[in-house]
Design an enzyme around this catalytic site. Sequence first.
Site, PDB file in Angstrom:
ATOM      1  N   TYR A   1      -6.932   7.028   9.667  1.00  0.00           N
ATOM      2  CA  TYR A   1      -7.000   6.283   8.402  1.00  0.00           C
ATOM      3  C   TYR A   1      -6.286   4.940   8.531  1.00  0.00           C
ATOM      4  CZ  TYR A   1      -5.410   4.681   3.819  1.00  0.00           C
ATOM      5  OH  TYR A   1      -5.110   3.892   2.722  1.00  0.00           O
TER       6      TYR A   1
ATOM      7  N   THR B   1      -2.843  -1.022   2.794  1.00  0.00           N
ATOM      8  CA  THR B   1      -1.796  -0.004   2.679  1.00  0.00           C
ATOM      9  C   THR B   1      -0.595  -0.312   3.573  1.00  0.00           C
ATOM     10  OG1 THR B   1      -1.330   2.317   3.191  1.00  0.00           O
ATOM     11  CG2 THR B   1      -3.101   1.319   4.429  1.00  0.00           C
ATOM     12  N   ASP B   2       0.560   0.217   3.207  1.00  0.00           N
ATOM     13  CA  ASP B   2       1.743   0.057   4.069  1.00  0.00           C
ATOM     14  C   ASP B   2       1.628   0.873   5.352  1.00  0.00           C
ATOM     15  OD1 ASP B   2       2.077   2.604   3.003  1.00  0.00           O
ATOM     16  OD2 ASP B   2       4.100   2.268   2.237  1.00  0.00           O
ATOM     17  N   GLU B   3       0.663   1.818   5.393  1.00  0.00           N
ATOM     18  CA  GLU B   3       0.558   2.679   6.581  1.00  0.00           C
ATOM     19  C   GLU B   3       0.151   1.899   7.832  1.00  0.00           C
ATOM     20  OE1 GLU B   3      -1.313   6.451   6.158  1.00  0.00           O
ATOM     21  OE2 GLU B   3      -0.532   6.756   4.145  1.00  0.00           O
TER      22      GLU B   3
ATOM     23  N   THR C   1     -16.824   3.334   6.749  1.00  0.00           N
ATOM     24  CA  THR C   1     -16.541   2.717   5.441  1.00  0.00           C
ATOM     25  C   THR C   1     -15.451   1.655   5.539  1.00  0.00           C
ATOM     26  OG1 THR C   1     -17.310   4.539   4.080  1.00  0.00           O
ATOM     27  CG2 THR C   1     -15.560   3.196   3.146  1.00  0.00           C
TER      28      THR C   1
ATOM     29  N   LYS D   1      -7.724   1.052   8.426  1.00  0.00           N
ATOM     30  CA  LYS D   1      -7.281   0.032   7.461  1.00  0.00           C
ATOM     31  C   LYS D   1      -6.702  -1.181   8.203  1.00  0.00           C
ATOM     32  CE  LYS D   1      -7.152   0.153   3.508  1.00  0.00           C
ATOM     33  NZ  LYS D   1      -8.140  -0.207   2.440  1.00  0.00           N
TER      34      LYS D   1
ATOM     35  N   ARG E   1       8.453   9.030   1.368  1.00  0.00           N
ATOM     36  CA  ARG E   1       7.446   8.097   0.851  1.00  0.00           C
ATOM     37  C   ARG E   1       8.085   7.274  -0.263  1.00  0.00           C
ATOM     38  NH1 ARG E   1       5.702   9.463   4.937  1.00  0.00           N
ATOM     39  NH2 ARG E   1       3.646  10.264   5.513  1.00  0.00           N
TER      40      ARG E   1
HETATM   41  P1  NAD Z   1      -9.816   6.807  -3.690  1.00  0.00           P
HETATM   42  O1  NAD Z   1     -10.166   7.669  -2.512  1.00  0.00           O
HETATM   43  O2  NAD Z   1      -9.295   7.437  -4.927  1.00  0.00           O
HETATM   44  O3  NAD Z   1     -11.078   5.939  -4.118  1.00  0.00           O
HETATM   45  C1  NAD Z   1     -11.919   5.318  -3.197  1.00  0.00           C
HETATM   46  C2  NAD Z   1     -13.181   4.892  -3.916  1.00  0.00           C
HETATM   47  O4  NAD Z   1     -14.043   4.235  -2.949  1.00  0.00           O
HETATM   48  C3  NAD Z   1     -13.983   6.058  -4.487  1.00  0.00           C
HETATM   49  O5  NAD Z   1     -14.408   5.754  -5.789  1.00  0.00           O
HETATM   50  C4  NAD Z   1     -15.177   6.186  -3.545  1.00  0.00           C
HETATM   51  O6  NAD Z   1     -16.344   6.680  -4.168  1.00  0.00           O
HETATM   52  C5  NAD Z   1     -15.358   4.731  -3.095  1.00  0.00           C
HETATM   53  N1  NAD Z   1     -16.027   4.653  -1.786  1.00  0.00           N
HETATM   54  C6  NAD Z   1     -15.727   5.344  -0.664  1.00  0.00           C
HETATM   55  N2  NAD Z   1     -16.593   5.019   0.322  1.00  0.00           N
HETATM   56  C7  NAD Z   1     -17.440   4.089  -0.183  1.00  0.00           C
HETATM   57  C8  NAD Z   1     -18.530   3.364   0.361  1.00  0.00           C
HETATM   58  N3  NAD Z   1     -18.930   3.548   1.616  1.00  0.00           N
HETATM   59  N4  NAD Z   1     -19.172   2.475  -0.432  1.00  0.00           N
HETATM   60  C9  NAD Z   1     -18.777   2.279  -1.711  1.00  0.00           C
HETATM   61  N5  NAD Z   1     -17.762   2.959  -2.294  1.00  0.00           N
HETATM   62  C10 NAD Z   1     -17.092   3.851  -1.528  1.00  0.00           C
HETATM   63  O7  NAD Z   1      -8.797   5.727  -3.124  1.00  0.00           O
HETATM   64  P2  NAD Z   1      -7.518   5.064  -3.805  1.00  0.00           P
HETATM   65  O8  NAD Z   1      -6.352   5.939  -3.587  1.00  0.00           O
HETATM   66  O9  NAD Z   1      -7.871   4.615  -5.171  1.00  0.00           O
HETATM   67  O10 NAD Z   1      -7.344   3.781  -2.854  1.00  0.00           O
HETATM   68  C11 NAD Z   1      -8.047   2.583  -3.119  1.00  0.00           C
HETATM   69  C12 NAD Z   1      -7.687   1.558  -2.068  1.00  0.00           C
HETATM   70  O11 NAD Z   1      -6.285   1.339  -2.078  1.00  0.00           O
HETATM   71  C13 NAD Z   1      -8.023   1.983  -0.646  1.00  0.00           C
HETATM   72  O12 NAD Z   1      -8.493   0.866   0.046  1.00  0.00           O
HETATM   73  C14 NAD Z   1      -6.710   2.474  -0.087  1.00  0.00           C
HETATM   74  O13 NAD Z   1      -6.661   2.292   1.320  1.00  0.00           O
HETATM   75  C15 NAD Z   1      -5.735   1.568  -0.785  1.00  0.00           C
HETATM   76  N6  NAD Z   1      -4.381   2.110  -1.012  1.00  0.00           N
HETATM   77  C16 NAD Z   1      -4.195   3.330  -1.582  1.00  0.00           C
HETATM   78  C17 NAD Z   1      -2.898   3.783  -1.833  1.00  0.00           C
HETATM   79  C18 NAD Z   1      -2.640   5.133  -2.489  1.00  0.00           C
HETATM   80  O14 NAD Z   1      -1.481   5.543  -2.594  1.00  0.00           O
HETATM   81  N7  NAD Z   1      -3.641   5.830  -2.984  1.00  0.00           N
HETATM   82  C19 NAD Z   1      -1.804   2.996  -1.499  1.00  0.00           C
HETATM   83  C20 NAD Z   1      -2.033   1.750  -0.890  1.00  0.00           C
HETATM   84  C21 NAD Z   1      -3.329   1.320  -0.679  1.00  0.00           C
HETATM   85  O1  DAU Z   2       1.411   4.759   1.780  1.00  0.00           O
HETATM   86  C1  DAU Z   2       0.183   4.502   1.180  1.00  0.00           C
HETATM   87  C2  DAU Z   2      -0.764   5.651   1.435  1.00  0.00           C
HETATM   88  O2  DAU Z   2      -0.298   6.750   0.662  1.00  0.00           O
HETATM   89  C3  DAU Z   2      -2.205   5.311   1.099  1.00  0.00           C
HETATM   90  O3  DAU Z   2      -2.654   4.298   1.953  1.00  0.00           O
HETATM   91  C4  DAU Z   2      -3.092   6.546   1.245  1.00  0.00           C
HETATM   92  O4  DAU Z   2      -4.416   6.242   0.821  1.00  0.00           O
HETATM   93  C5  DAU Z   2      -2.528   7.653   0.384  1.00  0.00           C
HETATM   94  O5  DAU Z   2      -3.295   8.834   0.571  1.00  0.00           O
HETATM   95  C6  DAU Z   2      -1.066   7.928   0.733  1.00  0.00           C
HETATM   96  O6  DAU Z   2      -0.932   8.520   2.053  1.00  0.00           O
HETATM   97  P1  DAU Z   2       0.064   9.751   2.345  1.00  0.00           P
HETATM   98  O7  DAU Z   2      -0.427  10.465   3.532  1.00  0.00           O
HETATM   99  O8  DAU Z   2       1.477   9.296   2.320  1.00  0.00           O
HETATM  100  O9  DAU Z   2      -0.170  10.606   0.977  1.00  0.00           O
HETATM  101  P2  DAU Z   2      -0.372  12.171   0.703  1.00  0.00           P
HETATM  102  O10 DAU Z   2      -0.337  12.340  -0.779  1.00  0.00           O
HETATM  103  O11 DAU Z   2      -1.520  12.740   1.452  1.00  0.00           O
HETATM  104  O12 DAU Z   2       0.958  12.805   1.318  1.00  0.00           O
HETATM  105  C7  DAU Z   2       2.245  12.415   0.863  1.00  0.00           C
HETATM  106  C8  DAU Z   2       3.264  13.185   1.695  1.00  0.00           C
HETATM  107  O13 DAU Z   2       3.186  14.580   1.347  1.00  0.00           O
HETATM  108  C9  DAU Z   2       3.027  13.117   3.198  1.00  0.00           C
HETATM  109  O14 DAU Z   2       4.277  13.060   3.871  1.00  0.00           O
HETATM  110  C10 DAU Z   2       2.322  14.425   3.521  1.00  0.00           C
HETATM  111  C11 DAU Z   2       2.893  15.391   2.486  1.00  0.00           C
HETATM  112  N1  DAU Z   2       1.980  16.486   2.069  1.00  0.00           N
HETATM  113  C12 DAU Z   2       0.764  16.135   1.590  1.00  0.00           C
HETATM  114  C13 DAU Z   2      -0.139  17.096   1.193  1.00  0.00           C
HETATM  115  C14 DAU Z   2      -1.503  16.728   0.684  1.00  0.00           C
HETATM  116  C15 DAU Z   2       2.392  17.802   2.113  1.00  0.00           C
HETATM  117  O15 DAU Z   2       3.530  18.120   2.525  1.00  0.00           O
HETATM  118  N2  DAU Z   2       1.499  18.764   1.718  1.00  0.00           N
HETATM  119  C16 DAU Z   2       0.246  18.478   1.277  1.00  0.00           C
HETATM  120  O16 DAU Z   2      -0.518  19.412   0.947  1.00  0.00           O
END
Ligand code: NAD
Ligand code: DAU
Length: 350
Positions: free
Chosen positions: A156, A131-133, A101, A160, A220
């Site tokens: 992941y 993402t910042d990751e 994907t 990205k 974070r």
């Molecule tokens: P999410 O997992 O909530 O949503 C992802 C969406 O993409 C879903 O609706 C899913 O159905 C769709 N999707 C997945 N695979 C697909 C495919 N093959 N074809 C079409 N649609 C597909 O993700 P999110 O947290 O909303 O993140 C959105 C974007 O922002 C991502 O690119 C992620 O890397 C980026 N991002 C997320 C965060 C965060 O904290 N969540 C931070 C920085 C960047």
């Molecule tokens: O920084 C941006 C990213 O933030 C996005 O690109 C990703 O899509 C998004 O998922 C997020 O990544 P993280 O790994 O930072 O988020 P998560 O919510 O999974 O975890 C946040 C922190 O909490 C991380 O240090 C792991 C910790 N954690 C997470 C879960 C799910 C726990 O300690 N226990 C848990 O059960």
Amino acid sequence: MKKILITGGAGFIGSHLVRLFVNKYPDYQIVNLDKLTYAGNLNNLRDVENASNYEFVKGDIVDAKFIYELFDKYQFDGVVHLAAESHVDRSITNPNEFIMTNIVGTANLLNAANRIWADNQDGKRFYHVSTDEVYGSLGETGFFLEDTPYDPKSPYSASKASSDHLVRAYHNTYKLPVIISNCSNNYGSYQFPEKLIPLFIHNIKNNKPLPVYGKGENIRDWLWVEDHARAIDVIFHGGKDGDTYNIGGHNEWTNIDLIKLMCKIVDQKLGRSEGESEKLITYVKDRAGHDMRYAIDSTKLQNELGWTPSLQFAEGLEKTVEWYLENTDWLENVTSGDYQKYYEEQYQKR
Ligand code: NAD
Ligand code: DAU
């Protein structure tokens, strides 16, 4: 009428962006393309689903033929690409979905945009949401800047990072008008309860253990999701072709401090005694390759485009807790079915 494709619009951030664009730009036709994986949910968009400038298309960005046909049919003027596999823990257990994907899917979209815009790129824009990751993990000091070298550490973030490189390569090679933003951790409504904040609110409410990875000392930088959507809006409309913008909240929290704050807020809202839910905190095996600290410097975005976060974290977190406590139907819907299986597999082994 401008035709804008938003991919992943049924997910967490995508649904907030779709809502913003549909309401703010009645002269845009917004097409939301989403595969509706476990993370995609049309209930996130009930308030805009009947808007005359909105259309949903179910489809997979990995399917190149389908993507070409979609672009041929709609002749989009702009693309905002959010569709992705987004959860680090899932990328550790099943990296291939992320490679397909996040990398192949992005390549398909770039190829399709490149084809339909080959003769005229005026006013066109391919916006890649990242993402910042991709920058890796910070020590105790310093911030990620737009020119920080890439050093992704998880499947992941590596997927990205690969997609970001492809986007830049298409700009360099084909002059495709692209733009990229790299954002820190988002929080807010409609986030799937596999991510820290909604998962822990859900568990605190249900008196379930709170699985803290390692010592809970990882840091974070949290940003309210609606501020991320606003940033995408200003960058999409005002950013420079080929540029990158970092988006973040200057809001760093250790996981354990954040978890204790969530316990406190939920306890207050549910009328529990002070400190009651902290007893649910359970230290579990750390995430493999767990990044220590993320922190974004978003000075460029603030100086060039005037964006700043609108909401203080204390207020945003309280609003978020209230949203998850009130929207029980939404939570029950997304935590039925496969969610239970995922939860058991993910947390039993820890
Ligand atoms: P999410 O997992 O909530 O949503 C992802 C969406 O993409 C879903 O609706 C899913 O159905 C769709 N999707 C997945 N695979 C697909 C495919 N093959 N074809 C079409 N649609 C597909 O993700 P999110 O947290 O909303 O993140 C959105 C974007 O922002 C991502 O690119 C992620 O890397 C980026 N991002 C997320 C965060 C965060 O904290 N969540 C931070 C920085 C960047
Ligand atoms: O920084 C941006 C990213 O933030 C996005 O690109 C990703 O899509 C998004 O998922 C997020 O990544 P993280 O790994 O930072 O988020 P998560 O919510 O999974 O975890 C946040 C922190 O909490 C991380 O240090 C792991 C910790 N954690 C997470 C879960 C799910 C726990 O300690 N226990 C848990 O059960």
